[in-house]
Design an enzyme around this catalytic site. Structure first.
Site, PDB file in Angstrom:
ATOM      1  N   GLU A 254       1.141  -1.341  -0.129  1.00  0.00           N
ATOM      2  CA  GLU A 254       0.144   0.205  -0.279  1.00  0.00           C
ATOM      3  C   GLU A 254       0.718   1.749   0.495  1.00  0.00           C
ATOM      4  OE1 GLU A 254      -2.900  -0.678   3.430  1.00  0.00           O
ATOM      5  OE2 GLU A 254      -3.482   1.972   3.179  1.00  0.00           O
TER       6      GLU A 254
ATOM      7  N   ASP B 162      -4.870  10.807   9.032  1.00  0.00           N
ATOM      8  CA  ASP B 162      -3.932  10.039   9.636  1.00  0.00           C
ATOM      9  C   ASP B 162      -3.753  10.632  10.940  1.00  0.00           C
ATOM     10  OD1 ASP B 162      -3.542   8.236   7.780  1.00  0.00           O
ATOM     11  OD2 ASP B 162      -3.220   9.643   6.154  1.00  0.00           O
TER      12      ASP B 162
END
Lengths: 417, 263
Positions: free
Chosen positions: B49, B60
């Site tokens: 990924e 995030d």
């Protein structure tokens, strides 16, 4: 565009939260159910007379609405053209238009059973308004504020803390308003059950842009009601002018007039040091292009790779790289016109307003006033111009003093102005 | 059959769970991150990924935020991220690469052009955090048409009523986000995750991979045991942030992969 002109400008957004191609719901899956829940609750509330009765009661007794519409006679004479009216939203409780919207969102939060309120703030005006209403209702309040703004807006930080709010200095990214919004969204994604995100402007994922606009529209509705007292039955303004960061005070003034096609509508963005390639400004419409950030598609300041750029302005309240999606749509359809004003012009307007009308304006509406000063002399004397005085300047006196070379610590008061 | 489908078919035959490693493209610079990515398949990584750096990564936590900042400061761009994949594909034709990021850099490049370039570079799937099913027309549908998998996130707030909508246009695999929160935050609990994976698998035949809050070989094993595999991101990125040499980071990845493969 032809279709838009034949239809109402007041019917947006559509069911997907779009104003033309702008707006939408660009959020993570974790937040999507929360946003749908908020939309459903707002849909119920806006047709519920009890909701509006509570709003009107608080607007009147807590905020001090209606705010006056004031004919600025000396300013009008000094500029020698259009008749200038100021919508005095700086007289609201907490000193700006921000509380109009906060009340609506907090009443919604209470209806939804949420006990914890989060908000982002730049200059601190939305944070103060949120902390104020949370104190009034006994709700927990957490305000995210860029670390850089925490430093330059110390009085508002202290106000929020006095009001019982927790102020979280944001150091992620570059520690500015957009980063504060990122961290508020990160908080929301983490605390999904009990938390309500009270957004301070007409941006973010649907339904925020429409909801905040609806709450701020009290400004324009009052102008409609108040103007006939001066100008006779059925009178409409010829021109509306308001400052734009995210654009909530402007949307509030503009929206009730969007379908009155004789009304000329002008939004004023912060031009900082000038709108050119050096990007020392935050004029998203005049200097940006469409992109996706913070849940909506709108004009953004960004580089050639689609990375978001920082805005720059003397006014912390206009210092945002985006703008509400409805403004982007009004810009593209041509229904409203958008211009920019530099820091220097805004500072001159600030001083002009103090001297001519005995009103210390915030730096945000000083941008709107600077544009009024440019156009008023070119307009006929029966031209009715209404400008939104959306905030008072107490919070800005330190910034202005610094720019004018005035030493606030000089107790002997030798002035450099 | 896409590289992702082929990989899961292979893992099924071997009776193994999938280990997915997240790394940020360009962190701390192009050359170092290319070295790291090249070493991942040898360390036991089944699917890579690859993070696409963005200035405003709303989902995030601090570890991946800072990795993105380092990459951008090092001059990383969407184009260079595509270049990195092209370079990787010269030596590896089978390991699937999923690009994970946010919509604006893609929108800014133009969706059609991006999809052509991504396909040509050898990207197999996309995870775009700020594109829920409500915005499928933007990228999800065009990506499927272009032959790229569009991998959707399902979360603890995705209830049974909403789940079909989330699964409808998902392909490749389903990424179950183990916690409400951001990357690198709370620890994932296999006891909570297991029933959620079962709930999702009742409505889809796609593999369900679990990410967020997995940091150690032990938790990789525990989570992979109740799903079709797991993702580790922040813990690997933190090793890079600490300035460890690529070999050392790769050794850590190997221990995580071994954990997941024990499940």
């Amino acid at each position: 565009m032809a279709n838009d002109l034949f239809n109402s400008f007041m019917s947006g957004p559509d069911e997907r939260g779009r104003f033309g191609k702008f707006g939408g719901r660009f959020v993570s899956e974790t937040l999507m159910p929360l946003i749908l829940e908020l939309e459903a609750e707002y849909d119920r509330a806006k047709t519920d007379p009890e909701f509006w009765a509570e709003m009107e009661h608080l607007w009147k007794h807590y905020v001090g609405r209606p705010s006056p519409l004031y004919f600025a006679q000396r300013m009008t004479e000094a500029l020698g053209g259009a008749k200038i009216y100021l919508k005095r939203d700086e007289l609201n409780h907490t000193g700006a238009h921000k509380i109009n919207n906060v009340l609506g969102q907090i009443i919604l939060a209470r209806r939804m059973g949420k006990s914890r309120i989060i908000a982002e703030t730049g200059a601190g005006q939305h944070g103060v308004a949120t902390a104020t209403v949370c104190a009034k209702f006994g709700l927990q309040c957490v305000v995210y504020m860029g670390a850089h703004d925490v430093e330059r807006q110390a009085p508002n930080v202290f106000r929020m803390r006095l009001l019982g709010a927790e102020v979280v200095p944001v150091t992620s990214g570059r520690g500015t308003l957009k980063d504060a919004m990122n961290d508020a969204l990160r908080d929301w994604v983490t605390n999904v059950r009990d938390t309500f995100y009270c957004i301070g402007t007409v941006a973010g994922p649907h339904p925020y842009p429409a909801m905040v606009r609806d709450f701020q529209s009290i400004i324009g509705k009052e102008v409609r009601d108040q103007l006939p007292e001066f100008e006779g039955d059925g009178a409409l303004p010829d021109t509306l002018v308001a400052a734009i960061g995210g654009g909530s005070n402007a949307m509030g003034l503009f929206y009730p007039f969007l379908d009155d096609t004789t009304v000329n509508i002008i939004g004023v963005e912060a031009g900082g040091k000038g709108v050119d390639d050096s990007m020392q400004h935050c004029a998203s419409l005049t200097g940006g292009r469409p992109g996706v950030l913070h849940g909506n598609r709108t004009y953004l300041l960004q580089d050639e790779d689609g990375q978001i750029l920082e805005g720059f302005s003397i006014s912390a309240g206009l210092d945002y790289p985006g703008i509400g999606p409805e403004h982007s749509w009004l810009h593209d359809t041509g229904r409203a016109q958008y211009v920019s004003i530099t820091d220097k012009e805004a500072l001159e307007a600030f001083q002009f307003c103090c001297a001519q009308e005995g009103i210390i304006p915030a730096l945000e509406p000083s941008h709107a006033l600077a544009h009024v000063m440019k156009i008023a002399p070119t307009l006929p004397r029966d031209h009715v111009l209404v400008m939104n005085m959306c905030g008072r300047g107490d919070k800005d006196i330190y910034t202005v003093a610094r720019h004018l070379g005035f030493d606030m610590a000089d107790t002997e008061g030798r002035d450099a102005i | 059959m896409s590289r992702i489908d082929a990989k899961f078919a292979e893992l099924r035959t071997e009776g193994k769970k999938a280990f997915v490693a997240y790394v940020m493209a360009g962190d701390p610079d192009y050359a170092t991150s290319l070295d790291l990515v090249k070493g991942l398949p040898g360390a036991g990584v089944d699917i890579i990924e690859l993070g696409l750096p963005f200035t405003d990564p709303m989902a995030d936590g601090p570890t991946i935020q800072r990795a993105g900042q380092r990459a951008l400061e090092g001059g990383m761009t969407l184009q260079k991220t595509l270049d990195l994949v092209t370079e990787f594909r010269k030596d590896d034709a089978t390991t699937p690469i999923v690009l994970m990021g946010y919509y604006n850099p893609i929108y800014n490049r133009g969706v059609e052009r991006f999809l052509d370039d991504a396909k040509t570079a050898g990207i197999d799937g996309l995870i775009v955090v700020d594109l829920p099913p409500e915005e499928d027309e933007e990228l999800c549908i065009p990506a499927q048409k272009a032959g790229l998998n569009f991998i959707r996130l399902a979360t603890p707030t995705t209830d049974d009523k909403r789940l079909p909508k989330v699964l409808e246009n998902t392909s490749g695999f389903v990424y179950y986000v183990s916690i409400t929160g951001i990357t690198g935050a709370a620890a994932a609990d296999a006891g909570d995750v297991g029933p959620e994976v079962t709930r999702i698998k009742a409505q889809t035949d796609l593999p369900v991979i679990v990410g967020f809050g997995i940091r150690t070989p032990q938790s990789a094993q525990a989570i992979a045991a109740v799903a079709d595999g797991c993702v580790v991101g922040s813990a690997i990125v933190a090793e890079m942030a600490a300035g460890k040499p690529v070999e050392e980071v790769t050794a850590f990845v190997r221990s995580l992969a071994a954990g997941a493969h024990r499940a």
